[in-house]
Design a protein around this motif. Structure first.
Motif, PDB file in Angstrom:
ATOM      1  N   PRO A 459       0.805  -1.225   0.000  1.00  0.00           N
ATOM      2  CA  PRO A 459       0.000   0.000   0.000  1.00  0.00           C
ATOM      3  C   PRO A 459       0.837   1.273   0.000  1.00  0.00           C
ATOM      4  O   PRO A 459       0.318   2.357  -0.238  1.00  0.00           O
ATOM      5  CB  PRO A 459      -0.814  -0.119   1.298  1.00  0.00           C
ATOM      6  CG  PRO A 459       0.007  -0.987   2.185  1.00  0.00           C
ATOM      7  CD  PRO A 459       0.700  -1.958   1.284  1.00  0.00           C
ATOM      8  N   HIS A 460       2.143   1.135   0.244  1.00  0.00           N
ATOM      9  CA  HIS A 460       3.001   2.320   0.366  1.00  0.00           C
ATOM     10  C   HIS A 460       3.891   2.556  -0.860  1.00  0.00           C
ATOM     11  O   HIS A 460       4.299   3.688  -1.112  1.00  0.00           O
ATOM     12  CB  HIS A 460       3.895   2.196   1.598  1.00  0.00           C
ATOM     13  CG  HIS A 460       3.144   1.878   2.852  1.00  0.00           C
ATOM     14  ND1 HIS A 460       2.237   2.748   3.431  1.00  0.00           N
ATOM     15  CD2 HIS A 460       3.143   0.764   3.631  1.00  0.00           C
ATOM     16  CE1 HIS A 460       1.721   2.190   4.518  1.00  0.00           C
ATOM     17  NE2 HIS A 460       2.255   0.987   4.660  1.00  0.00           N
ATOM     18  N   LEU A 473       3.625 -12.016   3.380  1.00  0.00           N
ATOM     19  CA  LEU A 473       3.884 -11.286   2.150  1.00  0.00           C
ATOM     20  C   LEU A 473       4.663 -10.034   2.516  1.00  0.00           C
ATOM     21  O   LEU A 473       4.263  -9.290   3.413  1.00  0.00           O
ATOM     22  CB  LEU A 473       2.576 -10.903   1.449  1.00  0.00           C
ATOM     23  CG  LEU A 473       1.669 -12.070   1.028  1.00  0.00           C
ATOM     24  CD1 LEU A 473       0.371 -11.529   0.423  1.00  0.00           C
ATOM     25  CD2 LEU A 473       2.377 -12.982   0.055  1.00  0.00           C
ATOM     26  N   VAL A 474       5.783  -9.797   1.837  1.00  0.00           N
ATOM     27  CA  VAL A 474       6.715  -8.745   2.244  1.00  0.00           C
ATOM     28  C   VAL A 474       6.986  -7.801   1.082  1.00  0.00           C
ATOM     29  O   VAL A 474       7.138  -8.231  -0.066  1.00  0.00           O
ATOM     30  CB  VAL A 474       8.048  -9.356   2.735  1.00  0.00           C
ATOM     31  CG1 VAL A 474       9.018  -8.266   3.173  1.00  0.00           C
ATOM     32  CG2 VAL A 474       7.802 -10.335   3.874  1.00  0.00           C
ATOM     33  N   TYR A 480       7.217  -3.466   4.547  1.00  0.00           N
ATOM     34  CA  TYR A 480       5.833  -3.729   4.947  1.00  0.00           C
ATOM     35  C   TYR A 480       5.542  -5.233   4.884  1.00  0.00           C
ATOM     36  O   TYR A 480       5.957  -5.930   3.951  1.00  0.00           O
ATOM     37  CB  TYR A 480       4.879  -2.964   4.027  1.00  0.00           C
ATOM     38  CG  TYR A 480       3.419  -3.338   4.170  1.00  0.00           C
ATOM     39  CD1 TYR A 480       2.628  -2.779   5.178  1.00  0.00           C
ATOM     40  CD2 TYR A 480       2.830  -4.251   3.290  1.00  0.00           C
ATOM     41  CE1 TYR A 480       1.289  -3.126   5.299  1.00  0.00           C
ATOM     42  CE2 TYR A 480       1.492  -4.595   3.404  1.00  0.00           C
ATOM     43  CZ  TYR A 480       0.722  -4.031   4.421  1.00  0.00           C
ATOM     44  OH  TYR A 480      -0.602  -4.378   4.542  1.00  0.00           O
ATOM     45  N   GLU A 481       4.819  -5.765   5.882  1.00  0.00           N
ATOM     46  CA  GLU A 481       4.466  -7.178   5.933  1.00  0.00           C
ATOM     47  C   GLU A 481       2.975  -7.359   6.168  1.00  0.00           C
ATOM     48  O   GLU A 481       2.339  -6.530   6.826  1.00  0.00           O
ATOM     49  CB  GLU A 481       5.230  -7.898   7.054  1.00  0.00           C
ATOM     50  CG  GLU A 481       6.732  -7.981   6.851  1.00  0.00           C
ATOM     51  CD  GLU A 481       7.406  -8.772   7.957  1.00  0.00           C
ATOM     52  OE1 GLU A 481       6.697  -9.234   8.882  1.00  0.00           O
ATOM     53  OE2 GLU A 481       8.646  -8.936   7.915  1.00  0.00           O
ATOM     54  N   THR A 482       2.441  -8.447   5.629  1.00  0.00           N
ATOM     55  CA  THR A 482       1.052  -8.825   5.886  1.00  0.00           C
ATOM     56  C   THR A 482       0.961 -10.340   5.769  1.00  0.00           C
ATOM     57  O   THR A 482       1.752 -10.951   5.044  1.00  0.00           O
ATOM     58  CB  THR A 482       0.095  -8.139   4.879  1.00  0.00           C
ATOM     59  OG1 THR A 482      -1.253  -8.344   5.288  1.00  0.00           O
ATOM     60  CG2 THR A 482       0.288  -8.673   3.479  1.00  0.00           C
ATOM     61  N   PRO A 483       0.030 -10.983   6.485  1.00  0.00           N
ATOM     62  CA  PRO A 483      -0.076 -12.445   6.403  1.00  0.00           C
ATOM     63  C   PRO A 483      -0.423 -12.930   4.994  1.00  0.00           C
ATOM     64  O   PRO A 483      -1.101 -12.237   4.224  1.00  0.00           O
ATOM     65  CB  PRO A 483      -1.203 -12.772   7.390  1.00  0.00           C
ATOM     66  CG  PRO A 483      -1.239 -11.610   8.319  1.00  0.00           C
ATOM     67  CD  PRO A 483      -0.877 -10.416   7.496  1.00  0.00           C
ATOM     68  N   GLN A 484       0.059 -14.129   4.659  1.00  0.00           N
ATOM     69  CA  GLN A 484      -0.271 -14.763   3.383  1.00  0.00           C
ATOM     70  C   GLN A 484      -1.787 -14.951   3.270  1.00  0.00           C
ATOM     71  O   GLN A 484      -2.469 -15.183   4.270  1.00  0.00           O
ATOM     72  CB  GLN A 484       0.442 -16.120   3.298  1.00  0.00           C
ATOM     73  CG  GLN A 484       0.141 -16.946   2.061  1.00  0.00           C
ATOM     74  CD  GLN A 484       0.646 -16.303   0.780  1.00  0.00           C
ATOM     75  OE1 GLN A 484      -0.028 -15.424   0.240  1.00  0.00           O
ATOM     76  NE2 GLN A 484       1.807 -16.725   0.327  1.00  0.00           N
ATOM     77  N   ALA A 687      15.075  -2.940   4.239  1.00  0.00           N
ATOM     78  CA  ALA A 687      14.201  -4.083   3.966  1.00  0.00           C
ATOM     79  C   ALA A 687      15.017  -5.161   3.279  1.00  0.00           C
ATOM     80  O   ALA A 687      16.052  -4.878   2.666  1.00  0.00           O
ATOM     81  CB  ALA A 687      13.035  -3.659   3.077  1.00  0.00           C
ATOM     82  N   SER A 688      14.545  -6.403   3.377  1.00  0.00           N
ATOM     83  CA  SER A 688      15.225  -7.504   2.707  1.00  0.00           C
ATOM     84  C   SER A 688      15.129  -7.326   1.197  1.00  0.00           C
ATOM     85  O   SER A 688      14.156  -6.785   0.674  1.00  0.00           O
ATOM     86  CB  SER A 688      14.598  -8.839   3.102  1.00  0.00           C
ATOM     87  OG  SER A 688      14.769  -9.090   4.480  1.00  0.00           O
TER      88      SER A 688
END
Length: 742
Positions: A459-460, A473-474, A480-484, A687-688
């Motif tokens: 979203p960013h 999900l990265v 930014y991270e959110t669950p799969q 970030a990775s």
């Protein structure tokens, strides 16, 4: 006035580049000394005078001044290839961020040990009367080897080296003694490998048509005026190569040399044939499949003036031509022109700099120029020339966009759409050829819905999120991270996940569907051997296969007149890559792929399979409309603040200890925040990376955006000093990567 010191190298070979010597710069020479300057210096215990090359100039002595020697003089007549390349290396070090040694090893890659094959001849010098005296003396002293050799030379005054050493069994010591006595001389000549001799003369080049001649004349006029870098934007099949050759002809007639950069080894085969047909043995080639000795031979031939045209990928840019006149960059948009190791230079920018240093010209060409190059044309930094019609008035192929969402709704879960299968069958019946292109760019981990095409995005940052094994999900730009997800958040479909098909799987499916078709596959697995590219492409060109399956290497610059159908499979892979350039990469790949069809007399067709048929990259690629694509892409770049609308600096870090690397990159972020002041600078991350671990090294990045390049350059220089004085960074490998506007 403070004292000035120069770091000097005395031997330009890869093995000795790490050793420099510091000398005082006499006040009267201060204004004449700069990186690349050839100087006379006292060297060694005997202070013998030798030539050295200045690497850098500064005010800090590294040794006690009473032990430091002074430069004797500037070598006025030493505007050699080395001085020019060292000056280029100094620019690269300053521009891209690296040590001078790293930059030097990039521009001076040839090792002295990698020599051509030496041949020897033994020639008689002594007259017959002296030979009789020598023979009498040798008999008295029982010098059997000398007697044997001298008798052989009296019978044949010049003998090949192998005959002397193997047949006559003469040792090197015997030869050396007789050479010192003036009896004979050893004539040594080096023979250099010629990798293109067999390719010469296979094809013929036509004469330029009205459109091509207009571009040639326009570029020549530009050379006589501002001499800006020239960009040719020509549709696929418009004949850019013939324009290059016309321009090269003029430069060669002036006694100068030409470098031709190509992005892929796979393109070497056809390009070498075309250029050899026109220019014969003046052409040579380098590529990564050649051995170090083979590459060194070609560089030495360039240095000696034995060849006038060097063709190759990025590294060919540093060919040591003594009087460079032109640099041609074919398929200018290709990502392979950007180095992935320090210094992370771009061949386009570096070519422009080298041409400026050597008063040469730069000509670039592409059907799909990079947004950066087009922006440079828009600002007036480059001159733009257009070619909107195909050579020979061949028509552009028709394009069908296959919506894979509809295919799924109709029960087709195959990698091939119904339309593509139907068209392949037609081509096989007509004995025409088919190219199936699997767009593998960006395949590593993005998540999309096969039912509605929805892609999980950050979203960013407006880039796709990447699936990780930890169930998250990265975003690899901001972290930014959110669950799969297991169901599509847009339509609720369970058909959401990553793409798993590869070229081997497609080859198996195609053979099952079309058992009588002759199928060739060209990818990383089938092109591991030295001549594999040429073997596969020549086989397909000769009509020994009906269908060629491959990745992006098969859709770049190749010309197969009997190919009338191109299938672009999984166009969305590059569209959803973790990169702000994803739309640009997709447009370029699809336009190039479509352009492989219908290049001969037969009309061509392309089928683009996608889950996003409405996306502007897909639509403009189908229409072959670069202008419309560029306008929409630049609107996106300006909105998001990405290059070339803004300057971007990526700081890449790698290390064995993940926790230590994370801490180091966080310290970099904090330091950048501290030194940016009130300037308009945005810091993103750490970030990775998209691939977060390679060869047991963890990888992370910090991104810095700013409106002006000077701001980022200043931040980088301060950061370099900060890293140098802090021991914690010594186990972290750092690289700086600039993306600029023009």
């Amino acid at each position: 006035m403070s004292s000035v010191y120069a770091d000097v190298i005395v031997d330009i070979t890869n093995e000795k580049l790490d050793r420099t010597f510091q000398y005082k710069v006499p006040p009267e020479l201060t204004g004449e000394i700069s990186p690349g300057t050839a100087v006379q210096i006292p060297f060694g215990n005997g202070n013998r005078t030798i030539t050295g090359y200045v690497l850098s100039v500064g005010n800090e002595p590294k040794y006690p001044q009473d032990r430091m020697k002074a430069i004797l003089a500037v070598q006025k007549d030493a505007a050699t290839v080395e001085t020019k390349l060292i000056a280029l290396a100094a620019w690269m070090r300053h521009t891209y961020g690296s040590t001078m040694i790293q930059a030097l090893k990039t521009v001076l890659p040839v090792k002295v040990k990698a020599r051509g094959k030496e041949t020897r001849e033994i020639a008689l010098l002594a007259d017959p009367a002296r030979c009789e005296e020598l023979l009498e003396n040798y008999r008295k002293k029982n010098y059997k080897a000398r007697i044997r050799l001298l008798n052989a030379l009296l019978a044949q005054p010049v003998l090949p080296g192998p005959v002397v050493s193997k047949k006559l069994k003469i040792t090197a010591d015997t030869l050396h003694v007789m050479e010192e006595q003036g009896v004979l001389e050893i004539r040594r000549t080096s023979t250099w490998r010629n990798p293109v001799s067999d390719a010469a003369g296979r094809t013929t080049a036509g004469k330029p048509n009205e459109q091509q001649q207009a571009v040639v004349d326009g570029i020549r006029k530009e050379w006589e005026g501002q001499n800006r870098p020239c960009l040719i934007r020509g549709v696929t099949g418009s004949g850019k190569t013939l324009v290059y050759m016309e321009l090269m002809e003029r430069v060669l007639k002036e006694g100068k040399q030409v470098i031709v950069l190509i992005p892929e080894i796979a393109l070497t085969y056809q390009n070498v044939e075309r250029f050899c047909a026109r220019f014969g043995t003046r052409v040579t080639v380098v590529n990564s499949r050649m051995t170090p000795s083979e590459r060194a031979d070609q560089m030495e031939r360039a240095r000696r003036g034995e060849v006038s045209i060097m063709i190759g990928p990025r590294s060919a840019l540093f060919a040591p031509f003594p009087d460079l006149g032109l640099i041609v960059i074919d398929e200018e948009h290709e990502t392979s022109y950007k180095s992935e190791v320090t210094p992370r230079y771009h061949a386009r920018e570096t070519a422009v700099r080298r041409a400026g240093l050597e008063h040469a010209h730069v000509v670039m060409g592409s059907a799909t120029p990079s947004v950066d190059a087009s922006y440079a044309c828009e600002t007036g930094a480059y001159a733009l020339f257009r070619m909107d019609a195909r050579y020979g008035n061949a028509a552009l192929p028709s394009v069908w966009i296959a919506d894979m969402r509809e295919e799924l709704q109709m029960g087709n879960r195959s990698i091939l759409s119904g339309k593509l299968r139907e068209e392949i069958e037609k081509r096989l019946e007509k004995k025409e050829q088919v190219v199936l292109f699997l767009n593998r760019r960006g395949y590593a981990g993005f998540v999309s819905c096969r039912a509605c095409g929805h892609v999980m995005k950050c979203p960013h940052c407006d880039v796709s999120l990447t699936a990780h094994n930890n169930g998250k999900l990265v975003c690899h730009y901001c972290g930014y991270e959110t669950p799969q997800v297991h169901a599509c958040p847009s339509c609720g479909s369970p058909y959401i996940g990553g793409f798993r098909a590869g070229t081997q799987q497609i080859e198996q499916n195609v053979k099952k569907l079309f058992p009588k078709a002759r199928v060739l596959r060209m990818d990383g697995d089938t092109t591991k051997t030295k001549n594999s590219y040429e073997e596969i492409l020549s086989s397909f060109a000769a009509g020994e296969a009906d269908i060629l399956i491959g990745t992006q290497m098969i859709v770049k610059g190749h010309d197969f007149p009997n190919v009338t159908l191109v299938g672009a499979l999984a166009a969305d892979l590059s569209l959803n890559a973790v990169d702000y350039r994803a739309g640009e990469r997709t447009f370029q790949l699809l336009t190039q792929a479509v352009g492989r069809a219908g290049r001969g007399e037969k009309p061509g067709m392309a089928v683009i399979q996608t889950y996003h048929p409405e996306h502007y990259s897909i639509q403009t690629a189908a229409e072959q409309d670069y202008g419309a694509f560029y306008e929409k892409e630049m609107d996106y770049r300006r909105l998001m603040g990405y290059p070339p609308a803004a300057e971007l600096l990526a700081i890449h870090g790698a290390g064995e200890d993940e926790a230590h690397l994370t801490q180091a990159m966080e310290y970099i972020r904090r330091y950048l925040i501290r030194i940016r002041g009130n300037r308009e600078v945005q810091i993103i991350g750490p970030a990775s990376e998209a691939v977060s671990k390679i060869n047991d090294l963890y990888r992370m990045a910090v991104y810095v955006r700013a409106p002006q390049e000077e701001v980022l350059a200043e931040l980088r220089e301060k950061l370099e000093r900060y890293i140098e004085i802090n021991k914690g960074f010594r186990t972290v490998y750092l690289q700086f990567d600039f993306s600029r506007k023009y």
